[in-house]
Design a protein around this motif. Structure first.
Motif, mmCIF file in Angstrom:
data_model
loop_
_atom_site.group_PDB
_atom_site.id
_atom_site.type_symbol
_atom_site.label_atom_id
_atom_site.label_comp_id
_atom_site.label_asym_id
_atom_site.label_seq_id
_atom_site.Cartn_x
_atom_site.Cartn_y
_atom_site.Cartn_z
ATOM 1 N N ILE A 1 0.866 -1.178 0.000
ATOM 2 C CA ILE A 1 0.000 0.000 0.000
ATOM 3 C C ILE A 1 0.905 1.231 0.000
ATOM 4 N N THR A 2 0.754 2.070 -1.029
ATOM 5 C CA THR A 2 1.654 3.221 -1.193
ATOM 6 C C THR A 2 0.935 4.560 -1.111
ATOM 7 N N HIS A 3 -0.382 4.551 -0.997
ATOM 8 C CA HIS A 3 -1.156 5.788 -1.069
ATOM 9 C C HIS A 3 -1.542 6.279 0.322
ATOM 10 N N ASN A 4 -1.524 7.597 0.493
ATOM 11 C CA ASN A 4 -1.893 8.193 1.783
ATOM 12 C C ASN A 4 -3.362 7.984 2.132
ATOM 13 N N LYS A 5 -4.166 7.605 1.146
ATOM 14 C CA LYS A 5 -5.598 7.412 1.369
ATOM 15 C C LYS A 5 -5.870 6.401 2.485
ATOM 16 N N PHE A 6 -4.953 5.420 2.642
ATOM 17 C CA PHE A 6 -5.158 4.398 3.660
ATOM 18 C C PHE A 6 -4.433 4.711 4.978
ATOM 19 N N LYS A 7 -3.936 5.940 5.096
ATOM 20 C CA LYS A 7 -3.387 6.466 6.351
ATOM 21 C C LYS A 7 -2.350 5.533 6.967
ATOM 22 N N SER A 8 -2.633 4.993 8.155
ATOM 23 C CA SER A 8 -1.632 4.190 8.876
ATOM 24 C C SER A 8 -1.317 2.872 8.183
ATOM 25 N N TRP A 9 -2.126 2.485 7.204
ATOM 26 C CA TRP A 9 -1.859 1.255 6.458
ATOM 27 C C TRP A 9 -0.794 1.447 5.381
ATOM 28 N N LYS A 10 -0.430 2.674 5.119
ATOM 29 C CA LYS A 10 0.591 2.919 4.101
ATOM 30 C C LYS A 10 1.870 2.181 4.480
ATOM 31 N N GLY A 11 2.437 1.451 3.508
ATOM 32 C CA GLY A 11 3.625 0.649 3.755
ATOM 33 C C GLY A 11 3.341 -0.794 4.118
ATOM 34 N N ASN A 12 2.060 -1.120 4.363
ATOM 35 C CA ASN A 12 1.689 -2.507 4.647
ATOM 36 C C ASN A 12 1.723 -3.341 3.370
ATOM 37 N N LEU A 13 1.953 -4.633 3.543
ATOM 38 C CA LEU A 13 1.999 -5.573 2.428
ATOM 39 C C LEU A 13 0.686 -6.340 2.365
ATOM 40 N N LEU A 14 0.067 -6.353 1.197
ATOM 41 C CA LEU A 14 -1.154 -7.122 0.968
ATOM 42 C C LEU A 14 -0.774 -8.451 0.331
ATOM 43 N N VAL A 15 -1.296 -9.555 0.881
ATOM 44 C CA VAL A 15 -0.969 -10.901 0.412
ATOM 45 C C VAL A 15 -2.271 -11.639 0.111
ATOM 46 N N SER A 16 -2.387 -12.140 -1.102
ATOM 47 C CA SER A 16 -3.582 -12.898 -1.475
ATOM 48 C C SER A 16 -3.373 -14.379 -1.205
ATOM 49 N N GLY A 17 -4.471 -15.055 -0.861
ATOM 50 C CA GLY A 17 -4.414 -16.482 -0.567
ATOM 51 C C GLY A 17 -5.480 -17.235 -1.346
ATOM 52 N N LEU A 18 -5.058 -18.276 -2.050
ATOM 53 C CA LEU A 18 -5.996 -19.064 -2.855
ATOM 54 C C LEU A 18 -6.775 -20.053 -1.983
ATOM 55 N N VAL A 19 -6.057 -20.953 -1.323
ATOM 56 C CA VAL A 19 -6.716 -21.958 -0.488
ATOM 57 C C VAL A 19 -7.382 -21.306 0.725
ATOM 58 N N SER A 20 -6.726 -20.328 1.317
ATOM 59 C CA SER A 20 -7.286 -19.662 2.496
ATOM 60 C C SER A 20 -8.488 -18.801 2.150
ATOM 61 N N GLN A 21 -8.609 -18.401 0.865
ATOM 62 C CA GLN A 21 -9.673 -17.506 0.410
ATOM 63 C C GLN A 21 -9.670 -16.207 1.214
ATOM 64 N N LYS A 22 -8.455 -15.691 1.452
ATOM 65 C CA LYS A 22 -8.316 -14.472 2.234
ATOM 66 C C LYS A 22 -7.388 -13.473 1.555
ATOM 67 N N LEU A 23 -7.623 -12.206 1.834
ATOM 68 C CA LEU A 23 -6.663 -11.150 1.540
ATOM 69 C C LEU A 23 -6.140 -10.663 2.877
ATOM 70 N N LEU A 24 -4.830 -10.786 3.065
ATOM 71 C CA LEU A 24 -4.199 -10.411 4.325
ATOM 72 C C LEU A 24 -3.511 -9.053 4.211
ATOM 73 N N ARG A 25 -3.583 -8.283 5.288
ATOM 74 C CA ARG A 25 -2.806 -7.048 5.418
ATOM 75 C C ARG A 25 -1.702 -7.318 6.425
ATOM 76 N N CYS A 26 -0.454 -7.219 5.971
ATOM 77 C CA CYS A 26 0.695 -7.535 6.815
ATOM 78 C C CYS A 26 1.452 -6.248 7.155
ATOM 79 N N VAL A 27 1.634 -6.001 8.438
ATOM 80 C CA VAL A 27 2.410 -4.845 8.890
ATOM 81 C C VAL A 27 3.887 -5.191 8.794
#
Length: 346
Positions: free
Chosen positions: A274-300
């Motif tokens: 996440i590189t945009h200021n729109k997401f405030k404190s989430w900026k710099g977090n890594l988003l990871v997609s999961g096929l089997v887990s059926q999840k989108l993770l936000r990793c600090v």
């Protein structure tokens, strides 16, 4: 956060990217390419024939960082190998009058993918506009440990199981590493990869971050270090599907260990910072997609470590990939049916 369905009713949407004017380019695994302009979606004809059996198909799509000057779009896809099995191709092309034009072949794997699995594959450009291409181990199958049936990832003569670094025209940079067993620089930048389906650039350090599927357990997040060996098929946190041990851990002299792993596997696929200021404190977090887990993770992320995780999406279907749009919103590709979800902050 708020979510909105941007489009739905498609086959597996593997790759997508944005043009400078905000148009969305996306592809289906079966080999169809589309352009979305506002609410109008147009099929782009003339894409080369795709081998979509197994894990093959039209995979990643990436717009050149200087698209406004050169009009290049890049795509990697599985194609039939004249000798049998499959191969992975990287091409670049222009779009004119809703047609693929001026196609150039940038890279083609050697050898063959006999079992039509573990192609990878993702494309990313770094700050200096070098192109990185992740390719899975291909070969005859996947089995780790001393009884492996596939050593492509460790073979310096094989293009499978590697991260490749190229100039945008496919030529080899002189400062690429010399992999042990080779006499000079080649396209190979790192080796020992099983099935890397996530690739992105850290927005501050410029490092390339990668995710790859482990066997049963041991899905990995790696930071790509020039010339490094990431261990497969000799090392993995996971075990083979028959339960046999691959290694006692992933730490050894000369082996680059992952910075984070998942056991049980989430089936890691596309990733994005996440590189945009729109997401405030989430900026710099890594988003990871999961096929089997059926999840989108936000990793600090703190330096080179993942220190915290949160679930943004769950139980919506297999999450294939994620990118950030020019307006700062997040676009997520989900399967069954193939659709793209937009995530906006509240």
């Amino acid at each position: 956060m708020n979510t909105k369905t941007i489009l739905t009713g498609y086959e597996i949407i593997w790759g997508m990217d944005f043009l400078p004017n905000g148009d969305l380019i996306f592809g289906e695994k079966r080999g169809k390419l589309y352009r979305k302009n506002n609410e109008t979606i147009t099929e782009i004809t003339g894409f080369p024939e795709v081998l979509s059996s197994g894990q093959g198909g039209l995979l990643d799509i990436r717009v050149h960082p200087d698209y406004s000057l050169n009009g290049w779009i890049y795509a990697c896809y599985a194609a039939s190998n004249p000798a049998g099995g499959g191969q992975l191709k990287l091409i670049r092309f222009n779009i004119t009058n809703d047609q693929v034009q001026n196609t150039e072949n940038i890279f083609t794997t050697n050898g063959s993918n006999k079992w039509y699995g573990h192609y990878g594959s993702r494309i990313v450009f770094d700050m200096a506009k070098y192109l990185y291409l992740s390719i899975g181990e291909g070969g005859v199958g996947s089995y780790g440990g001393p009884n492996t049936n596939n050593t492509n990832a460790q073979d310096p003569a094989s293009s499978w199981g590697k991260i490749h670094r190229l100039r945008d025209d496919g030529s080899i940079p002189e400062d690429n590493p010399v992999i042990p067993g080779n006499s000079g620089p080649a396209s190979i930048y790192t080796y020992g990869h099983r099935n890397p389906q996530g690739l992105t650039m850290h927005p501050e350090t410029g490092e390339i971050w990668e995710t790859e599927h482990g066997p049963r357990g041991g899905d990995e997040v790696n930071i790509i270090v020039k010339g490094s060996n990431y261990g497969w098929p000799t090392y993995s946190i996971g075990v083979n599907y028959d339960g046999t041990t691959i290694s006692s851990g992933h730490s050894a002299i000369g082996i680059e260990a992952p910075i984070y792993t998942w056991t049980p596997s989430i089936a890691t696929c596309g990733i994005a910072f996440i590189t945009h200021n729109k997401f405030k404190s989430w900026k710099g977090n890594l988003l990871v997609s999961g096929l089997v887990s059926q999840k989108l993770l936000r990793c600090v992320v703190n330096g080179d470590k993942i220190v915290e995780k949160d679930v943004l999406l769950s139980n919506s279907g297999r999450v294939r990939t994620v990118i950030q749009a020019p307006d700062g919103s997040i676009y997520v590709s989900i399967e069954n049916p193939g659709r793209i979800i937009q995530i906006l902050p509240e």
